[in-house]
Design an enzyme around this catalytic site. Structure first.
Site, PDB file in Angstrom:
ATOM      1  N   ASN A 181     -29.083 -26.271 -17.732  1.00 14.60           N
ATOM      2  CA  ASN A 181     -27.950 -25.683 -17.013  1.00 14.60           C
ATOM      3  C   ASN A 181     -28.060 -24.157 -17.066  1.00 14.60           C
ATOM      4  OD1 ASN A 181     -27.218 -25.896 -19.807  1.00 14.60           O
ATOM      5  ND2 ASN A 181     -25.045 -25.814 -19.326  1.00 14.60           N
TER       6      ASN A 181
ATOM      7  N   CYS B 117     -26.068 -27.156 -12.758  1.00 11.55           N
ATOM      8  CA  CYS B 117     -26.218 -28.143 -13.831  1.00 11.55           C
ATOM      9  C   CYS B 117     -27.695 -28.414 -14.106  1.00 11.55           C
ATOM     10  CB  CYS B 117     -25.556 -29.455 -13.430  1.00 11.55           C
ATOM     11  SG  CYS B 117     -23.770 -29.376 -13.292  1.00 11.55           S
TER      12      CYS B 117
ATOM     13  N   GLU C 269     -29.246 -31.258 -14.360  1.00 15.07           N
ATOM     14  CA  GLU C 269     -29.828 -32.312 -13.514  1.00 15.07           C
ATOM     15  C   GLU C 269     -30.302 -31.735 -12.184  1.00 15.07           C
ATOM     16  OE1 GLU C 269     -26.959 -32.215 -15.081  1.00 15.07           O
ATOM     17  OE2 GLU C 269     -26.204 -34.212 -15.600  1.00 15.07           O
TER      18      GLU C 269
ATOM     19  N   CYS D 130     -22.322 -35.072 -13.621  1.00 17.37           N
ATOM     20  CA  CYS D 130     -21.083 -34.793 -12.880  1.00 17.37           C
ATOM     21  C   CYS D 130     -21.203 -35.343 -11.455  1.00 17.37           C
ATOM     22  CB  CYS D 130     -20.811 -33.289 -12.867  1.00 17.37           C
ATOM     23  SG  CYS D 130     -21.849 -32.374 -11.702  1.00 17.37           S
TER      24      CYS D 130
ATOM     25  N   CYS E 100     -23.891 -33.714  -9.127  1.00 18.69           N
ATOM     26  CA  CYS E 100     -25.250 -34.127  -9.511  1.00 18.69           C
ATOM     27  C   CYS E 100     -25.498 -35.578  -9.118  1.00 18.69           C
ATOM     28  CB  CYS E 100     -25.461 -33.929 -11.005  1.00 18.69           C
ATOM     29  SG  CYS E 100     -25.577 -32.185 -11.447  1.00 18.69           S
TER      30      CYS E 100
END
Ligand code: THU
Length: 127
Positions: free
Chosen positions: A44, A55, A57, A88, A91
């Site tokens: 992140n 983020c 991911e 989240c 993502c």
């Protein structure tokens, strides 16, 4: 957990100190398993204009796509929390768009959870 995913979790854990979490202090790292067997990590990266934060991911996914990788088989997400942290909503959508078949492995320091993207984002939006 399938032992195939152990190197993926370890790759994410190794990237965790690189996380740029100066505002929240919540470090996240991710590692994507590509169809050529390579692993691409992401962290992140927080922004002083908070909405600009990226983020882990999405950081991993953007990095992998930029290297021409495809056919993502799995993504591991590692945090410093005891329990697992699942992706989240944003993502989940991007993973659904570019890695719909990926298995998601979320590992905290004490527990791991596994889910498919279809489980995490049922009735997904598609264009
Ligand atoms: N974060 C991630 O990296 N991945 C997620 O799926 C959820 C949240 C980051 C964004 C921000 O830097 C910090 O965690 C707190 O929200």
């Amino acid at each position: 957990m399938n032992p195939e995913y152990q190197p993926l979790v370890e790759a994410a854990r190794a990237a965790l100190p690189l996380a740029q979490a100066r505002y929240s202090g919540f470090r996240v790292a991710a590692a994507l398993l590509c169809d050529d067997g390579t692993i691409v990590t992401g962290i992140n990266v927080e922004c002083s204009s908070y909405g600009g934060t990226i983020c882990a991911e999405r950081s991993a996914l953007v990095r992998a796509l930029s290297q021409g990788k495809s056919g993502f088989r799995a993504i591991a997400i590692v945090t410093e929390t005891e329990g697992p942290t699942m992706p989240c909503g944003i993502c989940r959508q991007l993973l659904h768009d570019y890695a719909p078949g990926a298995t998601v492995i979320a590992a905290g320091s004490n527990a791991t959870a596994i889910a498919t993207l279809r489980e995490l984002l049922p009735h997904a939006f598609t264009l």
